[in-house]
Design an enzyme around this catalytic site. Structure first.
Site, PDB file in Angstrom:
ATOM      1  N   HIS A 122      47.407  36.573  38.971  1.00 48.34           N
ATOM      2  CA  HIS A 122      47.480  37.145  37.615  1.00 48.34           C
ATOM      3  C   HIS A 122      47.045  38.613  37.615  1.00 48.34           C
ATOM      4  CE1 HIS A 122      48.595  33.567  35.430  1.00 48.34           C
ATOM      5  NE2 HIS A 122      47.693  32.876  36.094  1.00 48.34           N
ATOM      6  N   ASP A 167      44.700  40.073  33.057  1.00 51.62           N
ATOM      7  CA  ASP A 167      45.806  39.191  33.436  1.00 51.62           C
ATOM      8  C   ASP A 167      47.007  40.085  33.734  1.00 51.62           C
ATOM      9  OD1 ASP A 167      47.568  36.838  33.625  1.00 51.62           O
ATOM     10  OD2 ASP A 167      45.932  35.825  32.583  1.00 51.62           O
ATOM     11  N   GLU A 214      46.301  29.491  39.463  1.00 55.96           N
ATOM     12  CA  GLU A 214      47.709  29.855  39.658  1.00 55.96           C
ATOM     13  C   GLU A 214      47.878  31.064  40.586  1.00 55.96           C
ATOM     14  OE1 GLU A 214      49.499  28.336  35.446  1.00 55.96           O
ATOM     15  OE2 GLU A 214      48.376  30.199  35.364  1.00 55.96           O
TER      16      GLU A 214
HETATM   17  C1  ACM Z   1      45.181  28.201  33.107  1.00 52.46           C
HETATM   18  O1  ACM Z   1      45.590  27.686  32.055  1.00 52.46           O
HETATM   19  N1  ACM Z   1      46.037  28.762  33.949  1.00 52.46           N
HETATM   20  C2  ACM Z   1      43.767  28.219  33.454  1.00 52.46           C
END
Ligand code: ACM
Ligand code: ZN
Length: 537
Positions: free
Chosen positions: A275, A202, A340
């Site tokens: 991410h 991440d 995201e």
């Molecule tokens: C998430 O909570 N962005 C998968």
């Protein structure tokens, strides 16, 4: 406080024994499919024999794990032998010579009589779960610190509602060492969870050794140590990169083996294409722009961090990384993220726009779909299958990957109608990084409230699906994102006992779920977990 627990335990005992104080309480979590209490008890002592029948030689690890756990729990070294050699009472673990179709691959029966306990299953995994149930049947005596451990006589038939029963751990936002990961796997095994979703990458850190790209761990695994996590200011050049860590491949192999001995498959997650600040800190050439990316600090991240989908080297990078991941992890599924992925940079990047034009794609969302499809095809070539967050779900998607639904039932319904398999972990019930009680009285956590009772109302099956679509629901999982969880103790606090609720939601048939009864059983588990040193809420 101790008195409150004693009173609660007594109330629970009355509830679980129908008011008859003599019967020992049976406090199994997840609640079994059928459990018929009988009168009497079986005594475990130094004379008791432990017997195994039809256990395949390849599954010596099952016998070892049962022997070791038995010894450490009951402080007794068991006599070993077969049923016939048992001179006194015995506990027999037996694989069915002829499979019992009701039990499937994970189910078991457990019959406790006064002089023998017999566990049967079609597989070693079923016997492992029978043993977990047996251990839980001794909780009342263990808590009472009884000199002798006795199990209440009963007949149990048990098997799971869902094949996928998962727990997720984010090791990027905060790093958790091998010891804690094994502890997490132990908890999963206790509650018959069988899929560990390991969120390895991440913005806040890349956590796994990749031989082809050493910068991922040399640079991407480290960030400045900030006293408070709630500051938004970016990394300063003079700050030393002292916080972080990663797992070597040898450590990963060790964890895979440990999980396999507990019948847990590991699903590694490599986030694509967002991410990715930790990647860009080490390999800035994979970005669309020349922003000075660093490993992220603080609970938020530079939302523009996204890998350039117009750059062929990015595709090669992912393929190389995933080839190493595919080689390392035996389970066929690999999670490739997809959540995201804010595409502001793609909208202005000449390379990304060129890719959209060349492929005649409708927009940046279609570009992400295309990228995920490329990765999916690459995985298929090495015999692997992709799991992707539900952000990519749309009516016209062609991707056949398994979809992990975190945003609610709409995406799950669309994906199931589309024929994709789905796993549910909605923020409404499964995000155990959210508060579990009044924020005024709790340590800092992610905004949102999921009490134990709320977690217990989780049902992985969304409304409105027909029989065919229902077959695509593989199960559910809890997620433990760690922005505000920086120690093992805090992770335990957020996880326990909500993990008990999740386990019952994915194992137990709905007609065997009842909040008051669960809550009473949980009191015993709460106390046992605390006795074992866990920081349980
Ligand atoms: C998430 O909570 N962005 C998968
Ligand atoms: Zn680009």
């Amino acid at each position: 406080m101790k008195r409150i627990y004693t009173i609660l335990a007594l109330c629970g005992l009355l509830l679980l024994t129908g008011g008859c104080g003599k019967q020992k309480p049976i406090v199994i979590i997840p609640n079994p499919v059928e459990c018929t209490p009988k009168s009497g008890t079986f005594t475990i002592d130094g004379e008791t024999f432990l017997c195994f029948e039809n256990i395949d030689g390849a599954d010596k690890s099952l016998m070892k794990i049962i022997r070791d756990e038995y010894t450490s729990t009951f402080k007794i070294t068991p006599n070993l032998g077969d049923e016939k050699s048992a001179r006194t009472n015995y506990i027999l673990f037996k694989i069915n010579a002829k499979p019992d179709n009701t039990l499937g691959d994970e189910g078991y029966t457990l019959t406790v009589k006064r002089h023998r306990v017999v566990a049967t299953a079609n597989t070693p995994q079923g016997l492992f779960y029978a043993f977990q149930t047996l251990l839980q049947m001794s909780y009342a005596d263990q808590l009472a610190e009884s000199k002798t451990i006795t199990l209440p006589c009963a007949h149990i038939t048990d098997y799971p509602r869902f094949a996928y029963r998962g727990a997720h751990l984010d090791v990027s936002r905060h790093f958790f060492d091998v010891k804690f990961v094994k502890e997490y796997l132990d908890l999963m095994a206790t509650y018959k969870l069988n899929k560990f979703h390991w969120h390895l990458t991440d913005d806040h850190g890349w956590r796994i050794q990749i031989d082809k790209y050493p910068g991922l761990t040399a640079i991407g695994a480290w960030r400045p140590e900030r006293k408070t996590w709630d500051t938004l200011h970016p990394v300063q050049p003079e700050e030393p990169m002292t916080y972080g860590g990663f797992y070597t491949k040898d450590q990963v192999r060790d964890i895979i083996q440990y999980a396999a001995e507990r019948y847990i498959d590991i699903i590694p997650e490599i986030e694509i294409p967002g991410h990715c600040s930790a990647i860009l800190a080490a390999y800035p050439q994979f970005a669309c722009d020349d922003y000075p990316y660093t490993v992220a600090v603080g609970p938020y991240w530079p939302p523009k961090a996204i890998m350039c989908a117009g750059n062929d080297d990015v595709l090669t990078f992912y393929q190389n990384v995933l080839s190493e991941i595919a080689e390392l992890f035996p389970y066929p599924y690999i999670h490739i993220g997809g959540d995201e992925a804010f595409n502001d940079n793609w909208q202005v990047c000449p390379k990304c726009q060129q890719r959209i034009a060349d492929l005649k794609l409708a927009d940046e969302m279609a570009l992400q779909q295309w990228l995920m499809d490329q990765i999916d095809h690459h995985l298929q070539k090495s015999g692997k299958k992709a799991i992707i967050w539900d952000d990519i779900v749309s009516d016209d998607m062609v991707n056949q990957s398994t979809i992990m639904c975190w945003q609610g039932p709409d995406a799950a319904r669309t994906a199931a109608k589309h024929g994709n398999d789905i796993i549910l972990c909605p923020t409404s019930h499964c995000y155990f990084n959210f508060y579990q009680a009044d924020p005024e009285t709790e340590p800092l956590a992610m905004t949102g409230l999921i009490t134990l009772e709320k977690a217990y109302t989780f049902d992985p099956v969304p409304d409105g699906l027909d029989k065919e679509q229902l077959k695509h629901i593989l199960g559910g999982q809890c997620n433990l994102w760690t922005e505000f969880i920086n120690t093992p103790e805090q992770a335990e606090y957020m996880l326990l006992p909500r993990m008990c609720a999740l386990a019952e939601c994915v194992w137990t048939p709905t007609d065997r779920k009842e909040w008051k009864n669960f809550s009473a059983r949980t009191e015993y588990h709460r106390q046992m977990l605390k006795k074992h040193g866990f920081n349980c809420h």
